[in-house]
Each structure stands twice: as C-alpha cells, then as structure tokens.
Scaffold this motif. Sequence first.
Motif, PDB file in Angstrom:
ATOM      1  N   ARG A 207       3.257   7.335   0.180  1.00  0.00           N
ATOM      2  CA  ARG A 207       4.055   7.011  -0.994  1.00  0.00           C
ATOM      3  C   ARG A 207       4.239   5.503  -1.200  1.00  0.00           C
ATOM      4  O   ARG A 207       5.038   5.092  -2.032  1.00  0.00           O
ATOM      5  N   GLU A 208       3.517   4.682  -0.458  1.00  0.00           N
ATOM      6  CA  GLU A 208       3.719   3.236  -0.532  1.00  0.00           C
ATOM      7  C   GLU A 208       2.381   2.509  -0.665  1.00  0.00           C
ATOM      8  O   GLU A 208       1.455   2.740   0.116  1.00  0.00           O
ATOM      9  N   LEU A 209       2.310   1.623  -1.651  1.00  0.00           N
ATOM     10  CA  LEU A 209       1.155   0.734  -1.840  1.00  0.00           C
ATOM     11  C   LEU A 209       1.628  -0.708  -1.800  1.00  0.00           C
ATOM     12  O   LEU A 209       2.793  -1.003  -2.069  1.00  0.00           O
ATOM     13  N   SER A 210       0.702  -1.610  -1.518  1.00  0.00           N
ATOM     14  CA  SER A 210       1.014  -3.033  -1.623  1.00  0.00           C
ATOM     15  C   SER A 210      -0.255  -3.793  -1.978  1.00  0.00           C
ATOM     16  O   SER A 210      -1.370  -3.344  -1.698  1.00  0.00           O
ATOM     17  N   TRP A 211      -0.075  -4.931  -2.620  1.00  0.00           N
ATOM     18  CA  TRP A 211      -1.206  -5.794  -2.950  1.00  0.00           C
ATOM     19  C   TRP A 211      -0.700  -7.225  -3.114  1.00  0.00           C
ATOM     20  O   TRP A 211       0.457  -7.451  -3.461  1.00  0.00           O
ATOM     21  N   PRO A 212      -1.556  -8.217  -2.873  1.00  0.00           N
ATOM     22  CA  PRO A 212      -1.153  -9.610  -3.045  1.00  0.00           C
ATOM     23  C   PRO A 212      -1.136  -9.994  -4.515  1.00  0.00           C
ATOM     24  O   PRO A 212      -1.931  -9.478  -5.311  1.00  0.00           O
ATOM     25  N   ASP A 213      -0.241 -10.883  -4.871  1.00  0.00           N
ATOM     26  CA  ASP A 213      -0.227 -11.422  -6.225  1.00  0.00           C
ATOM     27  C   ASP A 213      -1.057 -12.697  -6.223  1.00  0.00           C
ATOM     28  O   ASP A 213      -0.608 -13.748  -5.763  1.00  0.00           O
ATOM     29  N   TYR A 214      -2.289 -12.590  -6.721  1.00  0.00           N
ATOM     30  CA  TYR A 214      -3.175 -13.751  -6.743  1.00  0.00           C
ATOM     31  C   TYR A 214      -2.727 -14.750  -7.801  1.00  0.00           C
ATOM     32  O   TYR A 214      -2.166 -14.363  -8.839  1.00  0.00           O
ATOM     33  N   PRO A 215      -2.969 -16.036  -7.599  1.00  0.00           N
ATOM     34  CA  PRO A 215      -2.592 -17.046  -8.606  1.00  0.00           C
ATOM     35  C   PRO A 215      -3.251 -16.760  -9.947  1.00  0.00           C
ATOM     36  O   PRO A 215      -4.439 -16.423 -10.018  1.00  0.00           O
ATOM     37  N   GLY A 216      -2.469 -16.880 -11.015  1.00  0.00           N
ATOM     38  CA  GLY A 216      -2.983 -16.572 -12.343  1.00  0.00           C
ATOM     39  C   GLY A 216      -2.602 -17.628 -13.351  1.00  0.00           C
ATOM     40  O   GLY A 216      -2.675 -18.828 -13.079  1.00  0.00           O
ATOM     41  N   ASN A 217      -2.125 -17.170 -14.536  1.00  0.00           N
ATOM     42  CA  ASN A 217      -1.865 -18.094 -15.630  1.00  0.00           C
ATOM     43  C   ASN A 217      -0.462 -18.688 -15.600  1.00  0.00           C
ATOM     44  O   ASN A 217      -0.089 -19.438 -16.492  1.00  0.00           O
ATOM     45  N   SER A 218       0.330 -18.332 -14.593  1.00  0.00           N
ATOM     46  CA  SER A 218       1.690 -18.870 -14.391  1.00  0.00           C
ATOM     47  C   SER A 218       2.702 -18.391 -15.411  1.00  0.00           C
ATOM     48  O   SER A 218       3.822 -18.896 -15.465  1.00  0.00           O
ATOM     49  N   MET A 219       2.344 -17.388 -16.232  1.00  0.00           N
ATOM     50  CA  MET A 219       3.317 -16.846 -17.176  1.00  0.00           C
ATOM     51  C   MET A 219       4.302 -15.909 -16.478  1.00  0.00           C
ATOM     52  O   MET A 219       5.459 -15.828 -16.858  1.00  0.00           O
ATOM     53  N   PHE A 220       3.811 -15.153 -15.509  1.00  0.00           N
ATOM     54  CA  PHE A 220       4.627 -14.210 -14.742  1.00  0.00           C
ATOM     55  C   PHE A 220       5.336 -13.202 -15.646  1.00  0.00           C
ATOM     56  O   PHE A 220       6.521 -12.901 -15.454  1.00  0.00           O
TER      57      PHE A 220
END
Length: 295
Positions: A207-220
């Motif tokens: 019931r649990e997933l995880s993933w890294p937040d890769y650098p993007g456009n900085s809008m968040f």
Amino acid sequence: MTGVYHAGSRAVQDRAGVRDLADHVGRSVLGGIKPVAAAFLELQPLLFLGAADPVTGAVWASVLSGTPGFLRATGPRQLSVIGGPAPADPLAAALATPGTHVGTIALDPRTRRRMRLGGRSRPTERGFAVEADRVFANCPKYLQKRQSYEFVDRPPAEAARGDELTPSQAGFITAADTFFLATVHDDGADASHRGGNPGFVRVDSPRELSWPDYPGNSMFLTLGNLTTDPRAGLLFLDWTTGRTLRLTGRARVEHGPDGTRTLRFTLTEALDTPAELPLRWSPPEYSPANPRPAR
C-alpha cells in the motif's frame, strides 16, 4: 504572480529558494490556447486528466484515447473532446458534472513535447469541453521518446479493483518509466507527468509507493497542491499492451536535509484494466536527463 501560484506552491518555492525563478517561469502561463498549441492538440491520440470524484472526493488520474482530431481547440479558451471516459472510469461522474475542476496534459512522446491545460469541464453532445483558465508548455525533461505508434484492435476487458497492490501490479510499477499524477487545490486541479529510468518508483509495501522529486521548472504546482491537500491519483500504463493501472490515495512530500525531496503515496484503491488503450507504441529512448534510480 497573482493567479498562478497559491500558498502551497509558494511555501515549497520559498523552502527551495526559487521564488524569483518561479515568477519568471510563471509568466509563460496563459489563460488561452494559442494557434501553435491548438495545432499540437489536434495531432495527439492521448489526453491525460486529473480530477476529484464529486461523490467520494477521491482524486484520480485517467487517460482518454482517440484518432488525432478527437482533441480540438474550439475557441480561444476551450478544449473540446470527442468521446469521453467509459462508464467504469472513476472520472466518468466528474466529467459529466458541469463545473468540475479538471487538469489535463497532452503529451507527444514522438517529439517529447507536452502541454498542460486546466479549467472547468462541462458535458457536450459529442463528449465534453474544458473552459481553460491555465495553459502552458513543459520542458521535455524526463520524457521518454517513442518514435511511433499504431492503433490495434483490443477486446474490452474487465477491470480488477483492490485496496492493495498484487505482486503483478508491484512489478508493473517498478518496471515503469512514466506515470501521471493528479492533484487538486481549492480553485483547480492539475495533471502532471513524472518520468525516469525503470525503478525510479519504488513499491515499499502493498500500500506504499515512493519516488524522488527530480529538479524541474521550479513552479512546484503539484507539490504545492499536496502541501495543502494530500489527495492524489496516479496512472501507470503499458505503452505496448494498453494496460492501465489507476491508483487513488494520499501523498506527502518529505524534505531531506540536503535539499532533496521524496514523495510518499499511500494507496486507498487500485483499478487495473487490461488492454484498455488501443495503442501500441515503439520502445522508449530514455531521456538523457534521467538520473539513475537509487539502490
């Protein structure tokens, strides 16, 4: 930047120290559909969506397919879609309800271009339309290139529901190089793309997933939404067989002391549909921006 960011996005931007950059990027957000964007939409066989079910409140990500031309800009601020979700699609009720906040993303793996459009939907005689209040393009980072596709005849199959991931579904997720993430806030909904080399999404438990937040456009935009409302929907698809796996639940952002961010998702319900999409895409060429997944 009134109208582009809410307090949740601002909080994440400030924590990352990118408010000025976010303001610069935010100037690309438009309220209408330019001719180049309209032409792009008419070439696409897929549209990814995110919204909340008006009855249960659960947030889902979904996908629609059609021959190119099923998406059209029928006005400077209106996206019209011919057809719609199947009755079993968890967003069928949302798209049949006038005024539903919906986020969409049209993505072309052949050119590694993508476009996001958010607004309010309403049913039409031939499908539904979205009156846009936010339109912008995303950079091609982490988007896998697929050179071509073909339509194939696939008989409909019944979807399987569950509240835990099966071993097959867990393997499907860890082999994925792409998924789509739906989030919501008080005044809208968003659908966004996440990509990486296979293994970038981890199944930590049934019931649990995880993933890294890769650098993007900085809008968040996505992380900002989750800061204020943890409801989330995930969509994984098999680009060869047309299988889709939709998940709904809650997600949170973990900020590391080194400035990295990890997303953790807790599953409420899974909807697994074999051979849903009538498309077969060529094998991927992984984005050169993809980091190697941590072991």
